[in-house]
Design a protein around this motif. Structure first.
Motif, PDB file in Angstrom:
ATOM      1  N   GLY A   1      -1.961   8.908   9.565  1.00 37.31           N
ATOM      2  CA  GLY A   1      -2.245   7.810  10.493  1.00 37.31           C
ATOM      3  C   GLY A   1      -3.446   6.996  10.058  1.00 37.31           C
ATOM      4  O   GLY A   1      -3.444   5.746  10.117  1.00 37.31           O
ATOM      5  N   ILE A   2      -4.500   7.674   9.608  1.00 40.53           N
ATOM      6  CA  ILE A   2      -5.706   6.967   9.146  1.00 40.53           C
ATOM      7  C   ILE A   2      -5.388   6.089   7.940  1.00 40.53           C
ATOM      8  O   ILE A   2      -5.804   4.913   7.870  1.00 40.53           O
ATOM      9  CB  ILE A   2      -6.810   7.987   8.807  1.00 40.53           C
ATOM     10  N   LEU A   3      -4.633   6.624   6.985  1.00 36.66           N
ATOM     11  CA  LEU A   3      -4.319   5.865   5.771  1.00 36.66           C
ATOM     12  C   LEU A   3      -3.425   4.671   6.070  1.00 36.66           C
ATOM     13  O   LEU A   3      -3.600   3.585   5.491  1.00 36.66           O
ATOM     14  CB  LEU A   3      -3.655   6.780   4.738  1.00 36.66           C
ATOM     15  N   VAL A   4      -2.448   4.848   6.979  1.00 33.74           N
ATOM     16  CA  VAL A   4      -1.571   3.731   7.340  1.00 33.74           C
ATOM     17  C   VAL A   4      -2.376   2.638   8.029  1.00 33.74           C
ATOM     18  O   VAL A   4      -2.222   1.440   7.740  1.00 33.74           O
ATOM     19  CB  VAL A   4      -0.409   4.214   8.233  1.00 33.74           C
ATOM     20  N   ALA A   5      -3.237   3.027   8.960  1.00 32.43           N
ATOM     21  CA  ALA A   5      -4.060   2.033   9.652  1.00 32.43           C
ATOM     22  C   ALA A   5      -4.987   1.313   8.661  1.00 32.43           C
ATOM     23  O   ALA A   5      -5.199   0.088   8.756  1.00 32.43           O
ATOM     24  CB  ALA A   5      -4.883   2.728  10.744  1.00 32.43           C
ATOM     25  N   TYR A   6      -5.513   2.058   7.715  1.00 29.75           N
ATOM     26  CA  TYR A   6      -6.372   1.474   6.687  1.00 29.75           C
ATOM     27  C   TYR A   6      -5.615   0.430   5.870  1.00 29.75           C
ATOM     28  O   TYR A   6      -6.103  -0.686   5.640  1.00 29.75           O
ATOM     29  CB  TYR A   6      -6.884   2.608   5.793  1.00 29.75           C
ATOM     30  N   ALA A   7      -4.393   0.776   5.462  1.00 33.15           N
ATOM     31  CA  ALA A   7      -3.585  -0.153   4.663  1.00 33.15           C
ATOM     32  C   ALA A   7      -3.252  -1.411   5.454  1.00 33.15           C
ATOM     33  O   ALA A   7      -3.299  -2.527   4.930  1.00 33.15           O
ATOM     34  CB  ALA A   7      -2.304   0.537   4.191  1.00 33.15           C
ATOM     35  N   VAL A   8      -2.915  -1.246   6.742  1.00 31.11           N
ATOM     36  CA  VAL A   8      -2.569  -2.400   7.577  1.00 31.11           C
ATOM     37  C   VAL A   8      -3.772  -3.323   7.740  1.00 31.11           C
ATOM     38  O   VAL A   8      -3.658  -4.555   7.629  1.00 31.11           O
ATOM     39  CB  VAL A   8      -2.045  -1.931   8.950  1.00 31.11           C
ATOM     40  N   LEU A   9      -4.947  -2.750   8.022  1.00 33.40           N
ATOM     41  CA  LEU A   9      -6.144  -3.575   8.209  1.00 33.40           C
ATOM     42  C   LEU A   9      -6.520  -4.285   6.902  1.00 33.40           C
ATOM     43  O   LEU A   9      -6.845  -5.482   6.924  1.00 33.40           O
ATOM     44  CB  LEU A   9      -7.303  -2.702   8.692  1.00 33.40           C
ATOM     45  N   ILE A  10      -6.454  -3.576   5.792  1.00 34.13           N
ATOM     46  CA  ILE A  10      -6.776  -4.200   4.504  1.00 34.13           C
ATOM     47  C   ILE A  10      -5.831  -5.359   4.227  1.00 34.13           C
ATOM     48  O   ILE A  10      -6.247  -6.438   3.789  1.00 34.13           O
ATOM     49  CB  ILE A  10      -6.696  -3.160   3.362  1.00 34.13           C
ATOM     50  N   GLN A  11      -4.543  -5.159   4.504  1.00 30.19           N
ATOM     51  CA  GLN A  11      -3.566  -6.221   4.227  1.00 30.19           C
ATOM     52  C   GLN A  11      -3.844  -7.443   5.091  1.00 30.19           C
ATOM     53  O   GLN A  11      -3.767  -8.590   4.621  1.00 30.19           O
ATOM     54  CB  GLN A  11      -2.141  -5.705   4.472  1.00 30.19           C
ATOM     55  N   GLY A  12      -4.185  -7.215   6.359  1.00 23.66           N
ATOM     56  CA  GLY A  12      -4.505  -8.335   7.235  1.00 23.66           C
ATOM     57  C   GLY A  12      -5.767  -9.060   6.793  1.00 23.66           C
ATOM     58  O   GLY A  12      -5.827 -10.295   6.794  1.00 23.66           O
ATOM     59  N   MET A  13      -6.776  -8.306   6.390  1.00 21.18           N
ATOM     60  CA  MET A  13      -8.022  -8.917   5.970  1.00 21.18           C
ATOM     61  C   MET A  13      -7.867  -9.636   4.628  1.00 21.18           C
ATOM     62  O   MET A  13      -8.568 -10.617   4.367  1.00 21.18           O
ATOM     63  CB  MET A  13      -9.120  -7.858   5.860  1.00 21.18           C
ATOM     64  N   LYS A  14      -6.934  -9.171   3.782  1.00 19.67           N
ATOM     65  CA  LYS A  14      -6.677  -9.873   2.520  1.00 19.67           C
ATOM     66  C   LYS A  14      -6.203 -11.299   2.788  1.00 19.67           C
ATOM     67  O   LYS A  14      -6.612 -12.247   2.119  1.00 19.67           O
ATOM     68  CB  LYS A  14      -5.616  -9.122   1.699  1.00 19.67           C
ATOM     69  N   GLY A  15      -5.322 -11.432   3.791  1.00 19.00           N
ATOM     70  CA  GLY A  15      -4.823 -12.765   4.128  1.00 19.00           C
ATOM     71  C   GLY A  15      -5.934 -13.674   4.608  1.00 19.00           C
ATOM     72  O   GLY A  15      -6.035 -14.837   4.191  1.00 19.00           O
ATOM     73  N   TRP A  16      -6.800 -13.147   5.494  1.00 22.17           N
ATOM     74  CA  TRP A  16      -7.905 -13.964   6.007  1.00 22.17           C
ATOM     75  C   TRP A  16      -8.865 -14.323   4.883  1.00 22.17           C
ATOM     76  O   TRP A  16      -9.314 -15.465   4.772  1.00 22.17           O
ATOM     77  CB  TRP A  16      -8.636 -13.186   7.106  1.00 22.17           C
TER      78      TRP A  16
END
Length: 920
Positions: free
Chosen positions: A897-912
């Motif tokens: 769960g931690i790793l999935v949440a980390y990947a999702v947040l990183i992907q969102g922040m990459k776009g910004w």
């Protein structure tokens, strides 16, 4: 002795032995920024001065030579004593010196210090792990550099640099043996010209020189005709100096001022000469200087400057973070020795130990990939500049066009066919011995002259006035009868007309009038408009009163007519230009040719001409005016070598990464001035030595492929730096937070070191990773500021999930006291390593990893292996050795769960981040 032995002896005489790989580039690097002021040994200066003053026959006798050259066996015997003709300074490093160079970087020295401290504090496990990191980093770099050097040597061996020497025919020696053993008389063929690798030259060799040649050794001139030599690399003089057989100043103490000596590392600008080799290799004037002058004055390339900035950025972060972590742990835990070791471990965590190896591997892989596309890389750093190039300056002939010139027409001054004009042009091309270009080849190969081959035999050559790029013409003087000489001159129409006072009209010689000049311009202009390159032909009769002629004799000529050449555009040029344009590279044409011909070729290949500027206007413009013009002008025509160099420098000063492609002696200054010099294997010596890349195929399509490979190379290096810097910074940031609140160390120094070692190993295959298409669409450059911003922005994001893991281990699994610190450290060890490995795939692309952009199989496989090892260390009997313990299985759903949440947040922040700052 038998015939087979004679045959073997003969074969041994003509064996080949490699080439000189380094000394010319060394010379250009060492002497580019300033003239040489160092002195050479007095004995060498005296030897050269003595050779300058000696009678030719005495000198040849001392050198055991003769006017028609050495035999192969004589040259071999001398070479066995004198050694190869190469500069000592440029010999490859021994393996142990190379290994030392691979070790002695600041990162390895820091690790060695940490290993020593661990050893003396009896922490053998930490010492072993740190020592392993040093050994792995050093050996990987050593192996990769050794491979890349071997590959580079093999590639450079494909581009041979040779010298023309006189060889006394070997048949004379075989004839002597045949006479001695078999009483058989053979008739030797005498001396002949041969091309030999420069490395094989020996003292006593007779060398023939012409325009475009590098001086391959220190020479004493035996014959010279209008010989001008550029000695800028040795003396700093910008203008070439004329050399003579007889010196005018014998009282000078400097050999460089002696008119009848030529020196290794200089080059022939115009004229022709014959000389005898005095010294070779390290015994030359250049070789003596090379032992005293280092290349440290050379300005760092954009690539080197970029790596230096990034390294200092990381060092600054290290110098700030390490003391903070040390003092926090010292005050809160009370164990200052442990805090010191932990602080040093944090310093290691911030250092990209594999950076030298990754850079070397990536550049070496790029060089090999380019070699498959017929591009030879002479200097590995040039690959990154290839990818950063945003302006390509190139000549027209052979680049846009086929480099196969055809003699299309031979006409009188009215444009009507005239065979006599062709005969004059043929005699000029046949008898000239200087720089034979494609125009001469086209004249000599013209089909109509095959039946006229006997025309040259009816004449004898009296003298010639060689071509140079200021006059843009050349002349030969021939004699058909003893009662007169005939001077035949051909060259650029304007230059020919400027020395003509008369013209031949309908078989009669008439004065040159303004009306006739206007008709000449109209006729040649119409030929140019058809895409034909027009060369003027003129002549005059002279009394046979002298055998030596000079520039002053090129006057009062009679204009006979023109020869017009066609160099059709290549079929691949138009798509190549479109591809370069699509990848953000502007193409500018820098040519000495006529503007009308150039404009027509540009139209045919689809190159939009937004502006055109002639050399005569460039000459009058200030640097500020030219700086504005270079941005908008596409074609620069009728340029001299100095104009080309100036335009390239102005483009560079405006912030462009400039590539220049050329193959002639007139291109050498611009090749040196460019960020990346590009030449071809058929170029003159000086052009090949000034270049960073050599094309085995003179095509813009090859350049476009090279640009893409350069960008792939840069992209993979940048991936490593970004992901390592951001991940390590985030890890240390997490350590800083945990150290302030935990009653025990969040991770032992050993854990940090093992984690860092595994993470580094997971990235070894980055040089072989795939690169997203959008990264190849525009030039890429180093930006230390962007890397610093990226590190500060993305690093702390990982700390959010590290802190989440701290909370998980503290509140859910009860690791909240020093007695349970091993469980806490095991939980963070796995989460930290897996999140660091995951970031490799998240940062390597702007897209969604695994779905829109997949890593290469080597990188994918390596990261999976490291993740498996990371989980296995605490979950197997190895845990006790590393002071860890097995985690309950209920930990792993939380981990996912931690790793999935980390990947999702990183992907969102990459776009910004990409929208605000861009994604390099």
């Amino acid at each position: 002795m038998n015939l087979n032995l004679l045959k073997e002896t003969f074969v041994s005489f003509i064996r080949a032995r490699g080439m000189d790989r380094h000394f010319r580039r060394l010379g250009m690097d060492m002497f580019r920024s300033a003239p040489v002021t160092k002195e050479v040994p007095q004995t060498l200066a005296e030897q050269l001065s003595d050779a300058s003053r000696s009678h030719v026959q005495d000198l040849l006798q001392r050198l055991h030579s003769r006017p028609d050259g050495l035999t192969e066996s004589e040259a071999d015997a001398i070479r066995a004593h004198s050694g190869p003709n190469e500069v000592e300074h440029e010999k490859p490093l021994t393996w142990y010196v190379h290994l030392w160079h691979c070790y002695k970087n600041p990162f390895n020295l820091l690790l060695t210090l940490l290993a020593a401290v661990s050893f003396y504090t009896e922490d053998m496990k930490a010492a072993i792990v740190i020592g392993t990191m040093v050994v792995v980093s050093t050996l990987l770099r050593f192996v990769q550099e050794a491979r890349s050097n071997t590959a580079a040597d093999k590639l450079k061996a494909m581009v041979s640099n040779t010298a023309t020497v006189m060889r006394h025919d070997q048949v004379e020696e075989i004839a002597a043996e045949a006479q001695r053993y078999f009483d058989v008389t053979l008739h030797p063929k005498g001396a002949r010209r041969v091309e030999v690798p420069i490395r094989q030259l020996v003292p006593g060799d007779i060398v023939l020189l012409s325009a475009g040649d590098m001086i391959p050794a220190d020479l004493r001139l035996l014959a010279a005709k209008d010989l001008f030599v550029s000695q800028a690399a040795m003396t700093g003089e910008s203008l070439p100096v004329e050399k003579f057989v007889t010196p005018s100043n014998l009282n000078t103490s400097s050999p460089l001022e002696l008119d009848n000596l030529c020196f290794m590392g200089t080059n022939v600008v115009s004229g022709s000469a014959t000389g005898v080799v005095l010294t070779t290799g390290k015994r030359t004037y250049f070789g003596a200087l090379a032992e005293r002058v280092t290349a440290t004055d050379r300005t760092p390339t954009a690539f080197q400057a970029g790596v230096n900035k990034v390294s200092w950025l990381l060092i600054r972060f290290m110098l700030v973070m390490t003391p903070v972590v040390f003092f926090i742990n010292g005050f809160t835990k009370g164990d200052w020795v442990e805090a010191f070791l932990f602080g040093l471990s944090v310093a290691v965590g911030l250092t990209p130990e594999m950076l030298p190896m990754i850079v070397t591997s990536t550049l070496a892989k790029g060089a090999v990939a380019l070699s498959r596309k017929k591009v030879i890389v002479k200097r590995l750093d040039a690959i990154q500049n290839f990818g950063a190039m945003d302006v390509l300056c190139t000549d027209k002939t052979g680049t846009l066009t086929q480099d196969k010139i055809f003699l299309e027409r031979h006409t009188d001054i009215h444009g009507e066919p005239d065979d006599e004009v062709l005969q004059y042009a043929y005699l000029n091309s046949y008898y000239q011995t200087g720089l034979k270009n494609l125009l001469d080849v086209a004249v000599l190969e013209h089909a109509e002259l095959q039946r006229e081959m006997s025309i040259a035999s009816a004449y004898r050559k009296v003298d010639e006035i060689p071509f140079d790029f200021q006059r843009r013409r050349m002349s030969v003087v021939v004699s058909e009868r003893e009662d007169h000489h005939e001077l035949i001159c051909k060259g650029a129409v304007e230059e020919i007309v400027s020395v003509c006072s008369r013209a031949r009209v309908n078989g009669e010689v008439v004065p040159m009038t303004p009306a006739l000049l206007e008709e000449i311009r109209a006729t040649t202009g119409s030929l140019n408009a058809e895409g034909l390159r027009v060369v003027g032909v003129a002549a005059k009769d002279l009394p046979p009163t002298k055998e030596v002629y000079s520039l002053a004799d090129e006057s009062d000529l009679v204009l006979i007519g023109y020869i017009a050449f066609l160099d059709p555009p290549k079929e691949s040029t138009a798509p190549a230009l479109a591809a370069l344009r699509a990848h953000g590279v502007k193409v500018k044409i820098l040519t000495g040719d006529n503007e009308l011909v150039t404009a027509k070729i540009c139209r045919e290949v689809g190159l939009e001409v937004k502006g055109m500027l002639l050399g005569s206007y460039v000459e009058k413009m200030s640097d500020a005016e030219l700086s504005e013009a270079v941005e908008t002008v596409t074609v620069f025509a009728k340029l001299s070598p100095a104009h080309k160099e100036r335009i390239v420098r102005v483009l560079h000063d405006r912030g462009h990464v400039v590539g220049f492609m050329g193959d002639g002696i007139n291109d050498a200054p611009a090749l040196r001035a460019a960020d990346i010099g590009i030449s071809v294997d058929t170029a003159v010596d000086i052009a090949k030595e000034a270049a960073d890349l050599i094309l085995l195929e003179k095509s813009l399509m090859v350049l476009e492929e090279g640009v893409l490979e350069g960008r792939k190379t840069f992209a993979n290096m940048l991936k490593y730096i970004k992901m390592t810097a951001s991940s390590n910074f985030g890890n240390v940031f997490s350590v800083l937070i945990a150290s302030a609140f935990l009653p025990f160390l969040p991770m032992l120094p050993l854990h940090l070191l093992v984690q860092n070692l595994l993470y580094d190993v997971s990235q070894i295959s980055i040089p072989f990773d795939n690169v997203d298409k959008e990264f190849l669409e525009k030039p890429q450059r180093w930006d230390a500021g962007d890397i610093g911003r990226f590190m500060v922005f993305f690093g702390p994001i990982s700390s959010i999930f590290d802190i989440t893991t701290f909370a998980l281990m503290w509140f859910i699994f009860g690791a909240s006291s020093p007695e349970h610190q091993t469980l806490f450290q095991s939980g963070w060890f796995i989460e930290g390593l897996l999140s660091q490995t995951l970031i490799v795939h998240m940062i390597r692309t702007r897209r969604i990893p695994f779905f829109q952009s997949r890593a290469s199989w080597p990188l994918m496989g390596m990261t999976l292996i490291i993740m498996a090892i990371g989980i296995a260390i605490p979950m197997t009997p190895l845990a006790h050795y590393f002071k860890l313990e097995a985690l309950p299985l209920s930990y792993f759903p939380w981990l996912v769960g931690i790793l999935v949440a980390y990947a999702v947040l990183i992907q969102g922040m990459k776009g910004w981040y990409a929208k605000r700052y861009g994604w390099q």
